[in-house]
Design a protein around this motif. Structure first.
Motif, PDB file in Angstrom:
ATOM      1  N   GLU A 105      51.794  62.914  -2.641  1.00 18.33           N
ATOM      2  CA  GLU A 105      50.657  62.264  -1.977  1.00 18.33           C
ATOM      3  C   GLU A 105      49.372  63.043  -2.217  1.00 18.33           C
ATOM      4  OE1 GLU A 105      51.449  61.622   2.139  1.00 18.33           O
ATOM      5  OE2 GLU A 105      52.425  59.696   1.768  1.00 18.33           O
ATOM      6  N   SER A 106      49.449  64.370  -2.098  1.00 20.88           N
ATOM      7  CA  SER A 106      48.257  65.196  -2.348  1.00 20.88           C
ATOM      8  C   SER A 106      47.784  65.042  -3.789  1.00 20.88           C
ATOM      9  CB  SER A 106      48.565  66.661  -2.043  1.00 20.88           C
ATOM     10  OG  SER A 106      48.934  66.848  -0.693  1.00 20.88           O
ATOM     11  N   ALA A 107      48.726  64.949  -4.734  1.00 23.26           N
ATOM     12  CA  ALA A 107      48.357  64.779  -6.135  1.00 23.26           C
ATOM     13  C   ALA A 107      47.671  63.431  -6.361  1.00 23.26           C
ATOM     14  CB  ALA A 107      49.594  64.914  -7.020  1.00 23.26           C
ATOM     15  N   LEU A 108      48.144  62.385  -5.693  1.00 28.30           N
ATOM     16  CA  LEU A 108      47.518  61.067  -5.821  1.00 28.30           C
ATOM     17  C   LEU A 108      46.096  61.088  -5.278  1.00 28.30           C
ATOM     18  CD1 LEU A 108      50.535  58.791  -4.835  1.00 28.30           C
ATOM     19  CD2 LEU A 108      49.319  58.734  -7.021  1.00 28.30           C
ATOM     20  N   VAL A 109      45.906  61.740  -4.134  1.00 27.62           N
ATOM     21  CA  VAL A 109      44.565  61.842  -3.556  1.00 27.62           C
ATOM     22  C   VAL A 109      43.640  62.605  -4.499  1.00 27.62           C
ATOM     23  CG1 VAL A 109      43.234  62.824  -1.650  1.00 27.62           C
ATOM     24  CG2 VAL A 109      45.399  61.667  -1.178  1.00 27.62           C
ATOM     25  N   LEU A 110      44.152  63.635  -5.154  1.00 30.08           N
ATOM     26  CA  LEU A 110      43.329  64.408  -6.077  1.00 30.08           C
ATOM     27  C   LEU A 110      43.035  63.616  -7.355  1.00 30.08           C
ATOM     28  CD1 LEU A 110      42.026  67.117  -5.840  1.00 30.08           C
ATOM     29  CD2 LEU A 110      44.003  68.154  -6.940  1.00 30.08           C
TER      30      LEU A 110
END
Length: 456
Positions: free
Chosen positions: A334-339
């Motif tokens: 999820e953090s990677a998608l937001v980034l």
């Protein structure tokens, strides 16, 4: 004191009521079982009772309740109320019992016991618990404990780290981190010093200790702020370089600095502008799939904005983030998608995403339904920015149209609990996919395996 006691009819008898005997507890080598918490099996410091009548140490039962349990651990009865009532009588009895025991050993003596307990986990854990008990607020001996530990950091810190990293029970791990927190500024000198400590090979030990302190829930915010202040007050360039060289554990410390309110905006900007920051974070992310590296990149982008996005893209973060989306645990994905959304907001990032359009579309679509609401909305947004915003990239539209079950997954997101903006972007993506499929004679794919999903 006299009292009248009823006897035979017409008669009265008087007897003297003896005063209660003073409460005296004889010294005993063993502690009564009633003084021990049923959860931690340690002598209770602040006994409290549940409505079921069972008594526990406040810290242990609060941890039990905070984890979502609504039953009494001892009786297994459901709790109609989670109110904790102080058991003052039991607390007084515990204090009286403690007064009959021999004086507790000094911090220096406990540390000697810890050093002598090599190969005996039970003895070592007992020493750690004993030392942690001395830094309780009511003891007022935190300074003496910190002084004793700081006197021999090179032997005590590794011993405490063995507990903090999982070498004992949960309570012993918490206690070990609390002890490390008392000397965290002294440990930080291995990172902020003049470099002699690096030659002595103690940086790895120091970084692990600082990461344990900054990530622990049982350490006060004041202690964490004091540690971060000590790091920021030193040579920031040396601190950042040393932490990045320490790998994923060092990145944990760096991310804590960037997200802490302690450093001012200028200090955070100086960290985010370091030329080695994003290349090293990308390297760590590729080598160790470190969630902390993703969080650290996100923190730097939050601090610096557009320049940080461009630096992140130039460092090759986009393919590394795509790999994390595919293979990392849910929270990190999820953090990677937001980034990736941040990367797609700039032209270089959009071009980097389109550079491997097929791989990016497969990674994002493959994970879209297997993340939480934040991840789903980020997945839709990164695809929309790549395919639709500002005309989009044709390569990304073609790759999305060819992705398996793309239409069905977008429809699932639209019919789920998503924001109006996400629903609008998903609708535009659906139209772009359908037009691309019709252009290439792939319109039949629109109905494949998604007939049960209504688009509107």
């Amino acid at each position: 004191m006299d009292a009248v006691v009823a006897g035979l009819p017409g008669q009265q008898a008087r007897r003297r009521i003896r005063p209660p005997e003073p409460l005296v507890m004889a010294a005993s080598p063993s502690t009564p079982a009633a003084f021990r918490c049923p959860i931690s099996l340690e002598v209770m410091r602040s006994p409290v009772s549940l409505p079921t009548g069972a008594t526990y140490d406040r810290t242990s039962i609060q941890r039990w309740l905070d984890s979502g349990h609504r039953t009494c651990p001892a009786t297994r009865l459901p709790l109609l109320s989670t109110d904790l009532v102080p058991n003052l009588l039991l607390r007084r009895l515990i204090h009286l019992h403690a007064a009959t025991l021999p004086p507790s050993p000094s911090p220096e003596e406990v540390l000697s016991q810890l050093a002598a307990s090599h190969g005996e986990p039970a003895a070592a854990e007992k020493a750690v618990r004993s030392l942690a008990a001395k830094i309780a607020p009511e003891k007022g001996k935190q300074a003496s404990v910190a002084s004793a530990v700081a006197a021999d950091l090179e032997s005590t810190v590794p011993a405490l780290l063995s507990f903090a990293k999982g070498g004992a029970g949960a309570d012993a791990r918490v206690d070990a981190v609390k002890i490390l927190a008392t000397v965290a500024p002294e440990i930080a000198t291995y990172i902020t010093g003049d470099g002699t400590e690096i030659k002595r090979g103690k940086v790895k030990m120091a970084v692990e200790a600082l990461a344990a302190v900054l990530c622990a829930g049982g350490v006060s915010e004041e202690a964490k702020k004091a540690l971060i202040s000590a790091l920021v007050a030193a040579d920031l360039g040396r601190v950042v370089t040393t932490l990045l060289a320490a790998g994923p554990t060092g990145v944990v410390v760096l991310e804590a600095i960037l997200t802490s309110p302690v450093p001012d905006a200028d200090a955070k900007t100086a960290i985010a502008d370091r030329p080695e920051l994003f290349p090293d974070l990308v390297r760590i992310l590729r080598e160790a799939a470190s969630p902390a590296a993703i969080k650290c990149m996100a923190a730097a982008v939050q601090v610096r904005g557009r320049p940080a996005r461009a630096s992140m893209v130039r460092a090759g973060a986009v393919p590394a983030l795509a790999l994390a989306v595919s293979a990392a645990p849910t929270a990190a994905a999820e953090s990677a998608l937001v980034l990736l959304v941040e990367a797609a907001r700039c032209s270089d990032g959009k071009a980097a995403i389109a550079g491997d359009a097929a791989g990016m579309a497969a990674a994002v679509m493959g994970r879209m339904i297997r993340v939480g609401p934040v991840g789903r909305e980020a997945a839709v947004e990164v695809l929309w920015l790549s395919c639709c915003a500002g005309g989009g990239e044709r390569r990304m539209r073609e790759a999305l149209a060819a992705a398996p079950e793309a239409v069905g997954k977008l429809l699932v997101v639209m019919q789920g609990d998503c924001s109006p903006a996400t629903s609008r972007m998903a609708g535009e993506l659906l139209r772009a996919v359908r037009m691309e499929q019709e252009r290439k004679g792939m319109a039949a794919a629109y109905d494949s395996r998604t007939i049960h999903v209504m688009p509107y």
